[in-house]
Every structure is written in C-alpha cells, then in structure tokens.
Scaffold this motif. Structure first.
Motif, PDB file in Angstrom:
ATOM      1  N   ARG A  51      31.783  37.310  32.100  1.00  0.00           N
ATOM      2  CA  ARG A  51      31.299  35.978  32.478  1.00  0.00           C
ATOM      3  C   ARG A  51      32.387  34.920  32.347  1.00  0.00           C
ATOM      4  NH1 ARG A  51      25.532  36.071  29.143  1.00  0.00           N
ATOM      5  NH2 ARG A  51      24.651  37.903  30.202  1.00  0.00           N
ATOM      6  N   PRO A  52      32.222  33.815  33.091  1.00  0.00           N
ATOM      7  CA  PRO A  52      33.183  32.712  32.976  1.00  0.00           C
ATOM      8  C   PRO A  52      33.290  32.215  31.531  1.00  0.00           C
ATOM      9  CG  PRO A  52      31.758  32.390  34.877  1.00  0.00           C
ATOM     10  CD  PRO A  52      31.186  33.553  34.114  1.00  0.00           C
ATOM     11  N   GLY A  53      34.513  31.887  31.124  1.00  0.00           N
ATOM     12  CA  GLY A  53      34.754  31.369  29.789  1.00  0.00           C
ATOM     13  C   GLY A  53      34.996  32.420  28.731  1.00  0.00           C
ATOM     14  N   TRP A  54      34.841  33.703  29.081  1.00  0.00           N
ATOM     15  CA  TRP A  54      35.028  34.764  28.099  1.00  0.00           C
ATOM     16  C   TRP A  54      36.495  35.023  27.798  1.00  0.00           C
ATOM     17  CZ3 TRP A  54      31.315  39.567  28.706  1.00  0.00           C
ATOM     18  CH2 TRP A  54      30.011  39.170  28.376  1.00  0.00           C
ATOM     19  N   HIS A  55      36.723  35.611  26.630  1.00  0.00           N
ATOM     20  CA  HIS A  55      38.040  36.130  26.257  1.00  0.00           C
ATOM     21  C   HIS A  55      37.964  37.645  26.413  1.00  0.00           C
ATOM     22  CE1 HIS A  55      41.469  36.448  23.030  1.00  0.00           C
ATOM     23  NE2 HIS A  55      41.871  36.779  24.246  1.00  0.00           N
ATOM     24  N   VAL A  56      38.771  38.202  27.330  1.00  0.00           N
ATOM     25  CA  VAL A  56      38.695  39.621  27.694  1.00  0.00           C
ATOM     26  C   VAL A  56      40.027  40.292  27.406  1.00  0.00           C
ATOM     27  CG1 VAL A  56      38.330  41.250  29.581  1.00  0.00           C
ATOM     28  CG2 VAL A  56      36.977  39.155  29.473  1.00  0.00           C
ATOM     29  N   LEU A  57      39.959  41.489  26.845  1.00  0.00           N
ATOM     30  CA  LEU A  57      41.144  42.324  26.647  1.00  0.00           C
ATOM     31  C   LEU A  57      41.201  43.377  27.738  1.00  0.00           C
ATOM     32  CD1 LEU A  57      43.563  43.442  25.012  1.00  0.00           C
ATOM     33  CD2 LEU A  57      41.899  44.823  23.714  1.00  0.00           C
ATOM     34  N   SER A 108      43.730  38.674  27.369  1.00  0.00           N
ATOM     35  CA  SER A 108      44.799  39.354  26.644  1.00  0.00           C
ATOM     36  C   SER A 108      44.988  40.704  27.305  1.00  0.00           C
ATOM     37  CB  SER A 108      44.448  39.523  25.162  1.00  0.00           C
ATOM     38  OG  SER A 108      44.337  38.266  24.522  1.00  0.00           O
ATOM     39  N   ALA A 109      46.230  41.122  27.462  1.00  0.00           N
ATOM     40  CA  ALA A 109      46.528  42.402  28.101  1.00  0.00           C
ATOM     41  C   ALA A 109      47.529  43.155  27.247  1.00  0.00           C
ATOM     42  CB  ALA A 109      47.078  42.178  29.511  1.00  0.00           C
ATOM     43  N   LEU A 110      47.338  44.473  27.181  1.00  0.00           N
ATOM     44  CA  LEU A 110      48.152  45.311  26.299  1.00  0.00           C
ATOM     45  C   LEU A 110      48.471  46.608  27.012  1.00  0.00           C
ATOM     46  CD1 LEU A 110      48.766  45.599  22.956  1.00  0.00           C
ATOM     47  CD2 LEU A 110      47.033  47.367  23.250  1.00  0.00           C
ATOM     48  N   ASP A 111      49.729  47.063  26.883  1.00  0.00           N
ATOM     49  CA  ASP A 111      50.090  48.370  27.416  1.00  0.00           C
ATOM     50  C   ASP A 111      51.120  49.021  26.521  1.00  0.00           C
ATOM     51  OD1 ASP A 111      49.483  49.951  30.076  1.00  0.00           O
ATOM     52  OD2 ASP A 111      51.578  50.339  29.564  1.00  0.00           O
TER      53      ASP A 111
END
Length: 279
Positions: free
Chosen positions: A46-52, A76-79
C-alpha cells in the motif's frame, strides 16, 4: 576464477551463483514482465509503506515497488552481490517516483535491519539459491524484520511446469528427475509449490499462494530467446556431463538457426509461484 563458460551462464562475480548476473536476469524479467508485475501487484502493498526488496538483484522490481508505495513510502533493497546492489541503485537514480530508497549489500540469512522495520518484505527469484535450512533461516529473518500485521511475499520458480517444444514433452521433466536425486539447485527449482507450507512453518498466518504459468510461443521475443536459449544450453551441457539421456543436442547452441526455440512451432513454458503470509 570465472571462465568464459561461467560468464555465459550469468554468474555474478562476488557470489559465484549461476543465472544471477544482470545480463541474464534482466532479459528474463523483460520476457516475463507482465506476469512478474501482476504477481507483485497482487501482494497487497500500500501507499506509504516501507518495503524491503530482499534479494533485489539488479533492481528490476524497484520501479514498480516505488509506484506502489508512492512518494510517502520507503524502499530498502538488499542483495548478496555488491555489483547487483550498485546496479539497482543506479537503476533508480533518475526514477520519476521519488520514494525514499536505500540499497545495500547483505545476506538474507542475516538481514542488517532491526526487528519490525518493514510493512512488507518482497523476495523474488532468490529462494531457489537457498537449501532447505537456509530457506527456513531467511523466512525467519523476513518475519523478524516485518511489523506485526505486515506481509511477507516470496515469488519463485516451479520447475515442474517447465516444458519445451518441439521436443520430447518429458525432456525437462526427465532432466529434473535425474538431476534432482541429490539435494542441490535442481531440487530447489522444484520446491516452488511448497512455499505456502514453508511460510506456515515460519509462523506466518493467513498464507495464500498462487501458481502462474508463463508461456512463450514462436516467434519468441529477443529477451525470451536470450534467456531461455542460454538456460536450455546449460541444461543440455549438464545432461551431457551427467549422462542424462534425451534429445538435448539441438539446444546446445542458442544462436543456431535450427535450435528448437527458433522453430516456427517453438514454445517454452515456465511456472512461478507467489506465496504471501501475514506476520
């Protein structure tokens, strides 16, 4: 040291994992984009969420994630591969949706985030590289960093739905049957439709799962030819080295005009599964 053959199979330099380099995964995403984005859209972000984005690769899903969370959201993105994390950050540098973004290198088995950091975790095309114990560890980490009531979504391949034409209809099935006798990558490609059970065992609630069949008919797009041509060539070489019988020889050279994928009746299918649970 990575050889030319490793390079053809898309190994990332820092991980040594096949089919993880952007030169392989980006054509795969392009060939399957409609189905992939539909799978992501169905998660419920949803809009406003913090997503990994856990295991973000070169960042192919990041533009749609940015659209879903909007300007008030965070990503946030991780690899595991440092070069992939760098490419993901570069991809989003000029993206018009100004969601706040942080990209870093790190392992799914030891996520560098505090408990309850995210509203949702999205993990696509990554758990296939984890053995059963590592998968359980990663899911425990996803649950740990997701707030109560948040979502954990895992999308990955289901190799049992893979087939190619014109060829023996059991060609890929027999390859998996023979090569997946022992634990390893081949067996992990057959684990897709067990994801719902794995999420439940990790303590997630209200788990739902959807299986998607993606079909590519002749004439295959350049992206599909590039990815599936290399994939079938890899299977052909492995079948030869392992002594697995079958008509793999025509697939050895992806650029050969007589390759079955270039035939007027060329066809290949791939199964994907997306499983979603609530913390």
């Amino acid at each position: 040291m990575l050889t030319d053959d490793h390079a053809a199979l898309g190994y990332t330099t820092s991980t040594g994992l096949a089919f993880t380099h952007e030169e392989i995964v980006d054509p795969h995403f392009e060939a399957c984009a409609d189905a992939y984005l539909e799978a992501l859209d169905g998660v419920g972000i949803r809009p406003g969420w913090h997503v990994l984005d856990a295991g973000c690769g070169s960042g192919a899903f990041l533009p749609r994630l940015a659209e879903l969370v909007g300007e008030r959201g965070r990503i946030s993105a991780l690899d595991l591969a440092e070069e992939s994390a760098e490419r993901a950050a570069e991809r989003m540098r000029d993206h018009p949706v100004r969601a706040r973004l942080e990209v870093r290198q790190g392992s799914l088995l030891r996520l560098p985030y505090p408990d309850d950091s995210f509203d949702a975790v999205w993990c696509a095309n990554t758990t296939q590289y984890l053995d059963d114990a590592e998968l359980a560890c990663a899911l425990a980490e996803f649950r740990r960093v997701t707030r109560p009531g948040g979502l954990v979504a895992v999308k990955d391949v289901d190799g049992t739905l893979s087939t190619v034409r014109p060829a023996d209809p059991f060609l890929i099935t027999d390859f998996f049957r023979a090569s997946a006798v022992s634990p390893g990558y081949a067996r992990q490609l057959l684990r897709g439709r067990d994801l719902y059970r794995r999420l439940r065992e990790a303590g997630l609630r209200s788990v739902r799962q959807r299986t998607i069949l993606m079909e590519h008919h002749a004439p295959l797009s350049p992206a599909a030819l590039r990815f599936y041509g290399n994939a079938c060539a890899r299977f052909a070489r492995q079948a030869s080295s392992l002594g697995i019988p079958g008509g793999w020889a025509p697939f050895l050279d992806p650029d050969d005009p007589t390759n079955p994928l270039r035939h007027p009746d060329g066809y290949i299918s791939e199964g994907n599964v997306v499983a979603v649970g609530t913390v």
